[in-house]
Design a protein around this motif. Structure first.
Motif, PDB file in Angstrom:
ATOM      1  N   TYR A 128      25.425  52.037 -46.490  1.00 31.43           N
ATOM      2  CA  TYR A 128      24.998  52.634 -47.555  1.00 31.43           C
ATOM      3  C   TYR A 128      23.638  52.230 -47.721  1.00 31.43           C
ATOM      4  O   TYR A 128      23.291  51.147 -47.602  1.00 31.43           O
ATOM      5  N   SER A 149      30.704  50.841 -45.585  1.00 32.95           N
ATOM      6  CA  SER A 149      32.135  51.303 -46.274  1.00 32.95           C
ATOM      7  C   SER A 149      33.524  50.665 -45.618  1.00 32.95           C
ATOM      8  O   SER A 149      34.419  50.590 -46.205  1.00 32.95           O
ATOM      9  N   LEU A 175      33.852  45.726 -51.589  1.00 36.72           N
ATOM     10  CA  LEU A 175      33.177  45.778 -50.482  1.00 36.72           C
ATOM     11  C   LEU A 175      32.299  44.614 -49.766  1.00 36.72           C
ATOM     12  O   LEU A 175      31.757  44.590 -49.011  1.00 36.72           O
ATOM     13  N   ARG A 191      35.392  49.224 -54.636  1.00 37.17           N
ATOM     14  CA  ARG A 191      35.731  49.453 -53.425  1.00 37.17           C
ATOM     15  C   ARG A 191      35.853  47.795 -52.583  1.00 37.17           C
ATOM     16  O   ARG A 191      36.352  47.981 -51.336  1.00 37.17           O
TER      17      ARG A 191
END
Length: 237
Positions: free
Chosen positions: A180, A168, A193, A191
């Protein structure tokens, strides 16, 4: 022993070959990676490898400052060829049949990439190592992995990194970051990431080619991934 994937595209960063060194190739790390690839080949998994060049290019990065981007990218492609040749030679010494193919035409040194040949080599049980990225500047080796993965009809792109999955937040900076087990392409993109660059992520999403992110520095992680065990993070549609 049942495997989860029969044909994979393994994306190795150049940094994965460094071990604890600042740049260059660690022979110990190279031998361990070859041993892990040989282990999954013995299970019947067909393996294609796209390799980066950051470990080699890092040694000349200072001199590349201010250089034309296209020129720097071509230098980076040549670094991936060096890594691919080293990996191919290490496989030969370990008794693993392998072929190196380059997206740049330097045929006295390495075979030029031809999709049909790649697939035939895979079907014959050889590991195929793809060098020189896509052969074009402005595209990363992540994008090359997405492209080659789709071209050879791989079931998954396995991105081998220093981190054991997608988090995250940066786990090196934020101890509260959580890993995750699974995440969708849209979530990863929205997001930001940093699973792969945006072009590679979009290509994998559009071609419905899942990505599994795991740590190559964890012994046995590659085998656990192909066996479908709880290892790393799956990025999916």
């Amino acid at each position: 022993m049942t495997v989860a994937y029969r044909r994979i595209l393994l994306k190795l960063s150049g940094e994965a070959l460094m071990g604890d060194d600042d740049y260059g190739i660690s022979r110990d790390m190279l031998a361990r990676i070859v041993a892990e690839i040989a282990e999954i080949r013995a299970l019947g998994v067909e393996v294609g490898v796209v390799i980066g060049g950051g470990n080699i290019f890092r040694g000349v990065a200072g001199g590349a400052a201010g250089m034309d981007r296209a020129t720097a990218d071509y230098m980076g492609m040549l670094a991936t060829v060096m890594n691919a040749l080293a990996l191919g030679d290490a496989m030969r010494q370990a008794g693993v049949a392998a072929r190196v193919q380059s997206a740049l035409s330097i045929e006295p040194v390495v075979e030029f990439y031809i999709r049909g040949k790649s697939i035939r080599y895979l079907e014959e049980g050889k590991v195929v190592i793809f060098a020189a990225g896509t052969g074009n500047p402005f595209f990363t080796t992540d994008t090359a992995a997405a492209l080659r993965g789709r071209e050879i009809e791989a079931e998954v792109v396995l991105k081998a990194t220093k981190v054991d999955g997608v988090y995250s937040a940066d786990p090196m900076k934020d101890k509260s970051a959580t890993r995750y087990d699974r995440i969708s392409f849209d979530e990863a993109i929205s997001r930001d990431l940093k699973v792969m660059d945006a072009t590679a992520l979009a290509l994998c999403r559009d071609q419905q080619l899942p990505i599994k992110v795991f740590s190559i520095f964890k012994p046995g992680a590659l085998k656990r991934v192909v066996l479908g065990e709880d290892e790393g993070t799956l990025v999916h549609i």
